[in-house]
Write a protein that holds these residues in place. Structure first.
Motif, mmCIF file in Angstrom:
data_model
loop_
_atom_site.group_PDB
_atom_site.id
_atom_site.type_symbol
_atom_site.label_atom_id
_atom_site.label_comp_id
_atom_site.label_asym_id
_atom_site.label_seq_id
_atom_site.Cartn_x
_atom_site.Cartn_y
_atom_site.Cartn_z
ATOM 1 N N TYR A 75 38.975 36.828 33.262
ATOM 2 C CA TYR A 75 38.151 35.488 32.793
ATOM 3 C C TYR A 75 37.463 34.838 33.585
ATOM 4 O O TYR A 75 37.392 33.377 33.714
ATOM 5 C CB TYR A 75 39.827 34.877 32.714
ATOM 6 C CG TYR A 75 40.827 35.536 32.526
ATOM 7 C CD1 TYR A 75 40.337 35.827 30.194
ATOM 8 C CD2 TYR A 75 42.132 35.857 32.370
ATOM 9 C CE1 TYR A 75 40.916 35.913 29.735
ATOM 10 C CE2 TYR A 75 42.710 36.512 31.427
ATOM 11 C CZ TYR A 75 42.432 36.361 30.271
ATOM 12 O OH TYR A 75 43.589 36.747 29.418
ATOM 13 N N ASP A 79 35.673 30.930 33.479
ATOM 14 C CA ASP A 79 35.796 29.801 34.716
ATOM 15 C C ASP A 79 34.884 29.846 35.282
ATOM 16 O O ASP A 79 35.146 28.321 35.829
ATOM 17 C CB ASP A 79 36.556 31.160 36.002
ATOM 18 C CG ASP A 79 38.761 31.591 35.317
ATOM 19 O OD1 ASP A 79 38.324 30.629 34.262
ATOM 20 O OD2 ASP A 79 38.700 31.950 36.176
ATOM 21 N N LYS A 83 36.655 24.805 33.819
ATOM 22 C CA LYS A 83 37.775 25.007 34.042
ATOM 23 C C LYS A 83 38.924 25.700 34.773
ATOM 24 O O LYS A 83 39.937 24.826 32.830
ATOM 25 C CB LYS A 83 37.892 23.141 35.060
ATOM 26 C CG LYS A 83 38.713 23.223 36.126
ATOM 27 C CD LYS A 83 38.693 21.536 36.567
ATOM 28 C CE LYS A 83 39.943 21.258 38.010
ATOM 29 N NZ LYS A 83 39.442 19.825 38.445
ATOM 30 N N PRO A 84 39.188 25.988 34.920
ATOM 31 C CA PRO A 84 40.578 26.879 34.805
ATOM 32 C C PRO A 84 41.775 25.927 34.589
ATOM 33 O O PRO A 84 41.606 24.627 35.665
ATOM 34 C CB PRO A 84 41.295 27.721 36.024
ATOM 35 C CG PRO A 84 39.858 28.238 36.859
ATOM 36 C CD PRO A 84 38.914 27.008 36.057
ATOM 37 N N ASN A 89 38.934 26.270 28.506
ATOM 38 C CA ASN A 89 39.185 27.475 29.468
ATOM 39 C C ASN A 89 40.475 28.380 28.835
ATOM 40 O O ASN A 89 40.109 29.438 28.480
ATOM 41 C CB ASN A 89 39.590 27.056 30.933
ATOM 42 C CG ASN A 89 40.199 28.506 31.838
ATOM 43 O OD1 ASN A 89 40.639 29.204 31.536
ATOM 44 N ND2 ASN A 89 38.693 28.822 32.305
ATOM 45 N N SER A 90 41.193 27.339 28.477
ATOM 46 C CA SER A 90 42.583 28.359 27.517
ATOM 47 C C SER A 90 42.025 28.658 26.626
ATOM 48 O O SER A 90 42.438 29.218 26.127
ATOM 49 C CB SER A 90 44.214 27.286 27.383
ATOM 50 O OG SER A 90 44.392 27.007 28.232
ATOM 51 N N ARG A 93 39.918 31.965 27.260
ATOM 52 C CA ARG A 93 40.367 32.737 27.032
ATOM 53 C C ARG A 93 41.168 33.305 26.203
ATOM 54 O O ARG A 93 41.409 34.331 25.834
ATOM 55 C CB ARG A 93 41.696 32.473 28.264
ATOM 56 C CG ARG A 93 40.748 31.711 29.233
ATOM 57 C CD ARG A 93 42.363 31.799 30.461
ATOM 58 N NE ARG A 93 41.219 31.589 32.144
ATOM 59 C CZ ARG A 93 41.825 32.302 33.123
ATOM 60 N NH1 ARG A 93 42.911 32.639 33.530
ATOM 61 N NH2 ARG A 93 41.400 32.044 34.158
#
Length: 236
Positions: A75, A79, A83-84, A89-90, A93
């Motif tokens: 990931y 990233d 931003k995680p 980001n989700s 992913r």
């Protein structure tokens, strides 16, 4: 008796000859010979045990990727652009989990190219190119606008100047479909002329800033690697 002694003597001479030949080929054991190498042995002999030069041995060692090394973070590239912990980001992913070869930077680069192709193909009424880049629903909308334009005898004069900024602003997995939304700020010259050549919309001399929000989709079950435009929205 003498005949049997002669035969015995011949065998003795032959045996001595064979022994000397074997000795010359195999050599003599002195007690300092290297132990035979066991290729299945878990313990590897050190240079001191074998008498081998340590630097020469190290030159022949090939390190396989990943042995003794931590695997790269899958990931990491995501990233960098989101931003995680954020929804973006989700979502990225989740797409990466379904499509291991997905890379947001590469996707954005391809989406920018598709954006320019779609804008110019619409201006040129290139239905064939549009059909390959758009979902059925979006294509039907574009085709309807082209039909209306042609029915009025209108033509579009357009020049694509370039893209000032582009960002991925949303991403998600919806069942087996990956969806990524981008925001594009571009520079465009566009003017619509009627059948007599008069400008009825736009300006053939002015560069206009255009802000669009487009969503692309890809069916992760399909072997087709292409993403298609499934939704369009103007920020203006």
């Amino acid at each position: 008796m003498e005949g049997s002694n002669l035969v015995t003597l011949i065998f003795v001479v032959a045996a001595v000859f064979v022994f000397l030949q074997l000795r010359s080929v195999l050599g003599k054991r002195t007690g300092n010979e290297r132990r035979p190498v066991d290729p299945y042995s878990a313990k590897r002999e050190s240079p001191a045990d074998t008498g081998a030069d340590e630097s020469a041995e190290s030159d022949n060692v090939i390190t396989l990727p990943g042995r003794g090394e931590a695997k790269a973070d899958p990931y990491r590239e995501i990233d960098r652009v989101a931003k995680p912990g954020t929804d973006l980001n989700s979502g990225l992913r989740a797409i990466k989990d379904r499509m291991p070869d997905f890379d947001p930077a590469s996707f954005l680069s391809g989406a920018k190219m598709a954006y320019e192709m779609i804008v110019m193909s619409f201006a040129d009424a290139d239905r064939k190119t549009l059909k390959n880049l758009l979902s059925t629903e979006v294509y039907d909308g574009f085709a309807s606008a082209l039909d209306d334009r042609e029915a009025k005898g209108e033509t579009v004069q357009s020049s694509f100047i370039g893209i000032d900024k582009s960002d991925i602003i949303a991403a998600e997995m919806r069942d087996t479909d990956a969806l990524v939304t981008i925001r594009v700020v571009s520079q465009l010259i566009s003017a619509t002329r009627d059948k007599d050549g008069n400008v009825v919309d736009g300006d053939p001399e002015a560069v206009v800033e255009v802000k669009d929000v487009w969503t692309f989709s890809r069916d992760t079950r399909s072997r087709d690697p292409n993403w298609r435009l499934v939704a369009t929205e103007s920020e203006d």
